[in-house]
Design an enzyme around this catalytic site. Structure first.
Site, PDB file in Angstrom:
ATOM      1  N   ARG A 249       0.860  -1.182   0.000  1.00 15.07           N
ATOM      2  CA  ARG A 249       0.000   0.000   0.000  1.00 15.07           C
ATOM      3  C   ARG A 249       0.901   1.239   0.000  1.00 15.07           C
ATOM      4  O   ARG A 249       1.930   1.261   0.698  1.00 15.07           O
ATOM      5  CB  ARG A 249      -0.905   0.037   1.235  1.00 15.07           C
ATOM      6  N   GLU A 278      -4.482   6.868  -4.455  1.00 15.93           N
ATOM      7  CA  GLU A 278      -4.905   6.304  -5.754  1.00 15.93           C
ATOM      8  C   GLU A 278      -6.303   6.779  -6.126  1.00 15.93           C
ATOM      9  O   GLU A 278      -7.136   6.918  -5.229  1.00 15.93           O
ATOM     10  CB  GLU A 278      -4.882   4.775  -5.664  1.00 15.93           C
ATOM     11  N   HIS A 296      -1.671  -0.119  -9.839  1.00 18.31           N
ATOM     12  CA  HIS A 296      -2.280  -1.065  -8.880  1.00 18.31           C
ATOM     13  C   HIS A 296      -2.978  -2.251  -9.578  1.00 18.31           C
ATOM     14  O   HIS A 296      -4.179  -2.458  -9.440  1.00 18.31           O
ATOM     15  CB  HIS A 296      -3.257  -0.360  -7.921  1.00 18.31           C
TER      16      HIS A 296
HETATM   17  O1  LIG Z   1      -5.671  -7.772  -2.830  1.00 22.52           O
HETATM   18  C1  LIG Z   1      -5.216  -6.629  -2.629  1.00 22.52           C
HETATM   19  O2  LIG Z   1      -5.410  -6.043  -1.563  1.00 22.52           O
HETATM   20  C2  LIG Z   1      -4.436  -5.942  -3.658  1.00 22.52           C
HETATM   21  O3  LIG Z   1      -4.156  -4.781  -3.514  1.00 22.52           O
HETATM   22  C3  LIG Z   1      -3.976  -6.669  -4.845  1.00 22.52           C
HETATM   23  O4  LIG Z   1      -3.104  -5.916  -5.636  1.00 22.52           O
END
Ligand SMILES: O=C(O)C(=O)CO
Length: 342
Positions: A249, A278, A296
């Site tokens: 993240r 994002e 992402h």
């Molecule tokens: O599954 C998740 O939380 C993701 O961010 C996959 O990229």
């Protein structure tokens, strides 16, 4: 009357299985709200979500009803019978689990479904940053052939030290992929992992990990204790010319400190799939051509997306049938509750 299960966000891959899975068990209803206030007022008598006991949730629903922050969770607890939120991703930082805990709601996620896809994305970012493959492709496409790629700036993966921060499912899978080169692989996690191969060495602190790594890769969830954990000090502890990878993240890294380190060359490049706000990407990142930046998509493949949907729906079904599902997030399992949505 059957209990209702509300789908917040699209089901793309298991439409056909959905009806079958819940036949005779629950009625599936889909999100029709165009605003948060409509959403919250729709659980009452004769509302479209009346009788809903559990939710399937994707982050895409935030665009319409917002994140599942504390006000939303409290309002949901006041106006509905919802007791289970099945998040369809491994990250659940858009749900305030502390508020869920206070209001007796449980949250599940999909921890195993996209391990391979996310680890593969991390591998791609590592190779691309060290060998500057993304940059080279961009120079070909823009008609300048190899310019500005400079062989002296590209490095083999073999023989370098990879530092993995957080050895959960994705971290372990990435370690296995990277071991093929071979690389020296070290890791630091909250606790020393059990049943890890002996070529994957535990180091005693994040500082030690940063001191020894040529490539630092982040695989911890975002919560109050990890937000900004990779800051100026950690970045400067890395050797000059190191590479930073983030498929976890964006807010785990202090973006300002990272950009400063790219500007003065302390970091030779970064490979990112995630960003603090994002889908906004800080435009300064685009000025470093040697970096590899993805939107992402780390955990996204046909196989992993399907697995994720099935896992989240399986958790919901188990809850509706037996009052408890699988994959409850750690904060709610242990009762520690140190994670709130950031
Ligand atoms: O599954 C998740 O939380 C993701 O961010 C996959 O990229």
């Amino acid at each position: 009357m059957l209990p209702r299960v509300l789908v917040c966000g699209e089901i793309e891959y298991v439409q056909d299985e959905l009806e079958e899975m819940f036949r005779g068990i629950a009625e599936i209803v889909h999100l029709v709200s165009k605003s948060r206030s409509h959403f919250l007022s729709s659980f009452g008598p004769n509302g479209p979500y009346e009788g809903t006991v559990a939710l399937y949730r994707r982050n895409t629903s935030s665009a319409v009803i917002g994140k599942f922050d504390a006000p939303l969770i409290h309002a949901l607890a006041d106006t509905s019978k919802v007791r289970w939120i099945a998040q369809s991703s491994s990250g659940y930082d858009e749900i305030n689990v502390q508020a869920c805990k206070e209001r007796g709601m449980l949250v599940s996620n999909t921890p195993r479904a996209n391990e391979d896809a996310t680890a593969t994305t991390t591998l791609y970012l590592m190779i691309s940053c060290l060998r500057r493959f993304s940059m080279a492709e961009r120079s070909l496409r823009s008609g300048t052939w190899k310019t500005p790629c400079d062989a002296a700036q590209t490095h083999d993966v073999t023989g370098r030290t990879l530092g993995i921060f957080g050895l959960g499912g994705i971290g372990v899978r990435f370690a296995h992929l990277a071991h093929a080169f071979p690389m020296r692989i070290i890791y630091f996690s909250r606790r020393k992992a059990e049943s890890v191969p002996d070529w994957c060495e535990y180091v005693s602190s994040l500082e030690e990990l940063c001191k020894q790594a040529d490539v630092l890769s982040l695989h911890v969830p975002l919560n109050q204790s990890t937000a900004g954990i990779i800051g100026e000090k950690e970045i400067r502890t890395l050797r000059r010319g190191s590479v930073l990878l983030n498929t976890s993240r964006g807010r785990i890294v202090d973006q300002e400190a990272m950009i400063r380190a790219l500007e003065d060359g302390h970091l030779s490049s970064v490979g990112l799939d995630v960003y603090p706000n994002e889908p906004h990407v800080d435009l300064r990142l685009l000025t470093f051509p040697q970096c590899t930046l993805l939107p992402h998509i780390g955990g996204v493949s046909a196989e992993s997306s399907r697995a994720k949907e099935l896992q989240a729906l399986g958790n919901l079904k188990a809850f509706v049938l037996g009052g408890v599902g699988e994959d409850i997030v750690p904060e709610l399992k242990t009762g520690i509750g140190n994670s709130t949505m950031l």
